[in-house]
Design a protein around this motif. Structure first.
Motif, PDB file in Angstrom:
ATOM      1  N   LEU B  43       0.809  -1.217   0.000  1.00  0.00           N
ATOM      2  CA  LEU B  43       0.000   0.000   0.000  1.00  0.00           C
ATOM      3  C   LEU B  43       0.842   1.267   0.000  1.00  0.00           C
ATOM      4  O   LEU B  43       0.310   2.375  -0.177  1.00  0.00           O
ATOM      5  CB  LEU B  43      -0.938   0.008   1.222  1.00  0.00           C
ATOM      6  N   GLY B  44       2.172   1.138   0.194  1.00  0.00           N
ATOM      7  CA  GLY B  44       3.015   2.309   0.391  1.00  0.00           C
ATOM      8  C   GLY B  44       3.055   3.266  -0.792  1.00  0.00           C
ATOM      9  O   GLY B  44       2.925   4.484  -0.638  1.00  0.00           O
ATOM     10  N   GLY B  45       3.230   2.724  -1.998  1.00  0.00           N
ATOM     11  CA  GLY B  45       3.357   3.585  -3.172  1.00  0.00           C
ATOM     12  C   GLY B  45       2.098   4.395  -3.418  1.00  0.00           C
ATOM     13  O   GLY B  45       2.153   5.614  -3.588  1.00  0.00           O
ATOM     14  N   GLY B  46       0.949   3.721  -3.412  1.00  0.00           N
ATOM     15  CA  GLY B  46      -0.310   4.425  -3.641  1.00  0.00           C
ATOM     16  C   GLY B  46      -0.628   5.409  -2.530  1.00  0.00           C
ATOM     17  O   GLY B  46      -1.239   6.459  -2.776  1.00  0.00           O
ATOM     18  N   THR B  47      -0.193   5.085  -1.299  1.00  0.00           N
ATOM     19  CA  THR B  47      -0.433   5.988  -0.180  1.00  0.00           C
ATOM     20  C   THR B  47       0.335   7.293  -0.365  1.00  0.00           C
ATOM     21  O   THR B  47      -0.224   8.383  -0.211  1.00  0.00           O
ATOM     22  CB  THR B  47      -0.009   5.320   1.140  1.00  0.00           C
ATOM     23  N   ILE B  48       1.615   7.187  -0.700  1.00  0.00           N
ATOM     24  CA  ILE B  48       2.430   8.390  -0.911  1.00  0.00           C
ATOM     25  C   ILE B  48       1.836   9.212  -2.063  1.00  0.00           C
ATOM     26  O   ILE B  48       1.720  10.436  -1.987  1.00  0.00           O
ATOM     27  CB  ILE B  48       3.897   8.022  -1.209  1.00  0.00           C
ATOM     28  N   ARG B  49       1.443   8.510  -3.151  1.00  0.00           N
ATOM     29  CA  ARG B  49       0.806   9.216  -4.276  1.00  0.00           C
ATOM     30  C   ARG B  49      -0.421   9.994  -3.808  1.00  0.00           C
ATOM     31  O   ARG B  49      -0.577  11.179  -4.125  1.00  0.00           O
ATOM     32  CB  ARG B  49       0.395   8.198  -5.347  1.00  0.00           C
ATOM     33  N   ASP B  50      -1.280   9.345  -3.034  1.00  0.00           N
ATOM     34  CA  ASP B  50      -2.514  10.004  -2.607  1.00  0.00           C
ATOM     35  C   ASP B  50      -2.230  11.184  -1.676  1.00  0.00           C
ATOM     36  O   ASP B  50      -2.879  12.222  -1.754  1.00  0.00           O
ATOM     37  CB  ASP B  50      -3.448   9.005  -1.923  1.00  0.00           C
ATOM     38  N   LEU B  51      -1.224  11.023  -0.797  1.00  0.00           N
ATOM     39  CA  LEU B  51      -0.865  12.139   0.091  1.00  0.00           C
ATOM     40  C   LEU B  51      -0.341  13.310  -0.734  1.00  0.00           C
ATOM     41  O   LEU B  51      -0.711  14.466  -0.505  1.00  0.00           O
ATOM     42  CB  LEU B  51       0.182  11.703   1.117  1.00  0.00           C
ATOM     43  N   LEU B  52       0.522  13.026  -1.707  1.00  0.00           N
ATOM     44  CA  LEU B  52       1.098  14.104  -2.522  1.00  0.00           C
ATOM     45  C   LEU B  52       0.021  14.818  -3.340  1.00  0.00           C
ATOM     46  O   LEU B  52       0.095  16.031  -3.553  1.00  0.00           O
ATOM     47  CB  LEU B  52       2.179  13.552  -3.456  1.00  0.00           C
ATOM     48  N   LEU B  53      -0.983  14.058  -3.802  1.00  0.00           N
ATOM     49  CA  LEU B  53      -2.043  14.668  -4.612  1.00  0.00           C
ATOM     50  C   LEU B  53      -3.156  15.254  -3.751  1.00  0.00           C
ATOM     51  O   LEU B  53      -4.087  15.862  -4.273  1.00  0.00           O
ATOM     52  CB  LEU B  53      -2.639  13.629  -5.563  1.00  0.00           C
ATOM     53  N   ASP B  54      -3.070  15.050  -2.429  1.00  0.00           N
ATOM     54  CA  ASP B  54      -4.134  15.483  -1.518  1.00  0.00           C
ATOM     55  C   ASP B  54      -5.479  14.822  -1.866  1.00  0.00           C
ATOM     56  O   ASP B  54      -6.539  15.445  -1.796  1.00  0.00           O
ATOM     57  CB  ASP B  54      -4.263  17.018  -1.506  1.00  0.00           C
ATOM     58  N   ARG B  55      -5.402  13.543  -2.273  1.00  0.00           N
ATOM     59  CA  ARG B  55      -6.604  12.730  -2.431  1.00  0.00           C
ATOM     60  C   ARG B  55      -6.878  11.991  -1.125  1.00  0.00           C
ATOM     61  O   ARG B  55      -5.989  11.843  -0.292  1.00  0.00           O
ATOM     62  CB  ARG B  55      -6.390  11.638  -3.491  1.00  0.00           C
ATOM     63  N   ASN B  56      -8.080  11.437  -0.986  1.00  0.00           N
ATOM     64  CA  ASN B  56      -8.314  10.503   0.105  1.00  0.00           C
ATOM     65  C   ASN B  56      -7.470   9.259  -0.134  1.00  0.00           C
ATOM     66  O   ASN B  56      -7.416   8.758  -1.257  1.00  0.00           O
ATOM     67  CB  ASN B  56      -9.788  10.091   0.162  1.00  0.00           C
ATOM     68  N   VAL B  57      -6.801   8.776   0.913  1.00  0.00           N
ATOM     69  CA  VAL B  57      -5.937   7.607   0.767  1.00  0.00           C
ATOM     70  C   VAL B  57      -6.802   6.397   0.406  1.00  0.00           C
ATOM     71  O   VAL B  57      -7.797   6.118   1.074  1.00  0.00           O
ATOM     72  CB  VAL B  57      -5.140   7.363   2.053  1.00  0.00           C
ATOM     73  N   PHE B  58      -6.413   5.687  -0.672  1.00  0.00           N
ATOM     74  CA  PHE B  58      -7.324   4.700  -1.270  1.00  0.00           C
ATOM     75  C   PHE B  58      -7.776   3.610  -0.323  1.00  0.00           C
ATOM     76  O   PHE B  58      -8.934   3.226  -0.320  1.00  0.00           O
ATOM     77  CB  PHE B  58      -6.705   4.107  -2.554  1.00  0.00           C
ATOM     78  N   TRP B  59      -6.884   3.123   0.545  1.00  0.00           N
ATOM     79  CA  TRP B  59      -7.274   1.990   1.389  1.00  0.00           C
ATOM     80  C   TRP B  59      -7.968   2.456   2.673  1.00  0.00           C
ATOM     81  O   TRP B  59      -8.566   1.638   3.374  1.00  0.00           O
ATOM     82  CB  TRP B  59      -6.079   1.106   1.719  1.00  0.00           C
ATOM     83  N   VAL B  60      -7.901   3.748   2.977  1.00  0.00           N
ATOM     84  CA  VAL B  60      -8.666   4.246   4.126  1.00  0.00           C
ATOM     85  C   VAL B  60     -10.139   4.354   3.733  1.00  0.00           C
ATOM     86  O   VAL B  60     -11.040   4.107   4.532  1.00  0.00           O
ATOM     87  CB  VAL B  60      -8.117   5.616   4.587  1.00  0.00           C
ATOM     88  N   VAL B  61     -10.382   4.704   2.475  1.00  0.00           N
ATOM     89  CA  VAL B  61     -11.741   4.834   1.981  1.00  0.00           C
ATOM     90  C   VAL B  61     -12.353   3.457   1.704  1.00  0.00           C
ATOM     91  O   VAL B  61     -13.523   3.208   2.002  1.00  0.00           O
ATOM     92  CB  VAL B  61     -11.750   5.680   0.687  1.00  0.00           C
ATOM     93  N   ASP B  62     -11.567   2.556   1.136  1.00  0.00           N
ATOM     94  CA  ASP B  62     -12.074   1.234   0.758  1.00  0.00           C
ATOM     95  C   ASP B  62     -11.157   0.177   1.355  1.00  0.00           C
ATOM     96  O   ASP B  62     -10.091  -0.111   0.809  1.00  0.00           O
ATOM     97  CB  ASP B  62     -12.081   1.113  -0.779  1.00  0.00           C
ATOM     98  N   GLN B  63     -11.586  -0.416   2.493  1.00  0.00           N
ATOM     99  CA  GLN B  63     -10.660  -1.306   3.193  1.00  0.00           C
ATOM    100  C   GLN B  63     -10.478  -2.656   2.513  1.00  0.00           C
ATOM    101  O   GLN B  63      -9.702  -3.485   3.006  1.00  0.00           O
ATOM    102  CB  GLN B  63     -11.039  -1.456   4.668  1.00  0.00           C
ATOM    103  N   THR B  64     -11.143  -2.863   1.381  1.00  0.00           N
ATOM    104  CA  THR B  64     -10.920  -4.103   0.624  1.00  0.00           C
ATOM    105  C   THR B  64      -9.438  -4.256   0.280  1.00  0.00           C
ATOM    106  O   THR B  64      -8.886  -5.362   0.324  1.00  0.00           O
ATOM    107  CB  THR B  64     -11.743  -4.087  -0.682  1.00  0.00           C
ATOM    108  N   TYR B  65      -8.793  -3.140  -0.061  1.00  0.00           N
ATOM    109  CA  TYR B  65      -7.367  -3.191  -0.368  1.00  0.00           C
ATOM    110  C   TYR B  65      -6.561  -3.702   0.828  1.00  0.00           C
ATOM    111  O   TYR B  65      -5.647  -4.511   0.695  1.00  0.00           O
ATOM    112  CB  TYR B  65      -6.846  -1.803  -0.761  1.00  0.00           C
TER     113      TYR B  65
END
Lengths: 206, 206, 206
Positions: B43-65
């Motif tokens: 989850l690390g790569g997508g998390t950093i991407r989401d933080l940098l883009l100021d998006r909601n972190v993908f796995w916090v929104v959808d815990q399926t990941y």
């Protein structure tokens, strides 16, 4: 509830700053280096939690936390230079800090309405990331990942107990104290009786 | 397109969790340590991407990941303890994971309307940061930075191809498959023929 | 003021990219590895600052910074491979970069209306985190934490001077130049006369 979270969080910050500064002694750090490691240990877990949840970072909004971390670190630095300190002396405050941070972190996530598994992981992150940062900054493999007595697992179980209790309608304050007791008891029993999890080790070639 | 991104992302998460847990075996980690390294890798790569883009972190929104990462990590842990696993066996899934994550990361950034060079770097970050975290947590120099067969460079080229194709009006799904093929082909060719980039090495005294 | 911050920030980005790429030479990195370490060194401090303040990350919004970091890194890589470079040659640009980033970081935080101690710490973070990331990625104990001539402490003092001067009503541009001079002078004097802070070292058992 909010006042409880506030003071419990402040206590956990002070305890973690203390352990961070003490550990920095292994690497010949100077005053500022030790203080920065102490601050990272104290504030790191909650900071990552707040970034992941897209909340305002707690110590940026209320610098009392930062002052508590710096003050505790400063005092610890000078006391530890003067007195020989046996590291095992701090395992119990460290266990208390783990329990406090885990419960605070899980509660914050639940109030933010994350899914339940995410909330429990936020508790673990708040509890252990400070120590992970401390070990990375001191260039060690983070202790929490190595084989050893239950640590992150104690935090996770406590966080799951908290989530479960609130799910079945237990009052938030009661549930918090119970879950904190679970983390602390598990951690202390694990240290006393060397309780461990299965270990995975390979000698595979790089 | 969104459904494709979703399932491709889920597959990449599972593959990365697997490689994270396998690598943790070099450091005598226990079950929770290995799982946390697996989750960070997945989850690390997508998390950093989401933080940098100021998006909601993908796995916090959808815990399926998160469940996919934990589940894959759990199964991997017990299988890998029982069976000797040759690490080279996982270079191909790892290359697939790199290609998947790079394209997902670039697409997410493009949909977020970042500038083009930033979008391509978000692809690289999504693709390689998980492995960088895994290596930092295991206290190694991240493999991706060391001399070796093309890795981050394969990802970057694929991401740039994707950005370019969409710029000239190619359909997003077609462009994604083509770019994924570029990353995967480059990476596999690089492994097969030991393609490398220029290396910079000094013996300068510290 | 904003134009000044912009160009000073750009200069600091270039200087840091240069030191990052040079340092990567100790670890046999290839072109992309060295570039990524250079980019992390150049953009890391400001990125962490922006994430903590919940601002838009500066280089995601304006990719000129990213281009400056990549371009400088690229040129440095090929020059440094061709010419032997004595590392001490870069201590002065590095000190300039520290001063620039510290003042930019503190100004950004003040404009964001953080509490004063937080603002000064944001200056330190902007100034030193890039180098910390560089050292973590190269698997060293971050130099800034080790005993040695004043570094983070020079940055912190300069940041506090800036906060204090603006508090008593000094014009922002004047205060910035004065504080930058404080950081630079302290750092250069520290290197010249080996000024250090108290060190804390234990031989305690693990």
């Amino acid at each position: 509830m909010d006042a409880l979270l506030y003071w419990v969080g402040m206590a956990a910050v002070a305890v973690n700053a203390l352990t961070g500064v003490l550990d920095s002694g292994r690497k010949q750090m100077d005053l500022i280096g030790a203080l920065l490691v102490g601050v990272a240990t104290a504030l790191g877990g909650g900071t990552i939690r707040d970034l992941l949840l897209d909340r305002n970072v707690f110590w940026v909004v209320d610098q009392t936390y930062l002052i508590a971390a710096l003050g505790t670190g400063f005092i610890t630095f000078f006391i530890a230079r003067a007195l020989p300190v046996h590291p095992r002396l701090f395992l119990i405050p460290d266990a208390v800090g783990l329990a406090l941070f885990t419960i605070v972190g899980t509660q914050v996530a639940l109030q933010w309405h994350t899914p339940w598994l995410v909330a429990s992981l936020m508790g673990v992150i708040t509890g252990v990331v400070g120590g992970v940062l401390r070990d990375i900054l001191c260039n060690d493999v983070p202790l929490v990942f190595l084989k050893g007595e239950l640590y992150a697992s104690a935090a996770w179980l406590g966080a799951l107990v908290l989530v479960g209790l609130q799910q079945i309608g237990t009052n938030a304050i009661t549930a918090s104290w119970l879950a904190m007791a679970v983390v602390l008891t598990l951690r202390l029993l694990a240290m006393r009786f060397h309780l461990t999890l299965p270990v995975f080790s390979t000698q595979k070639a790089e």
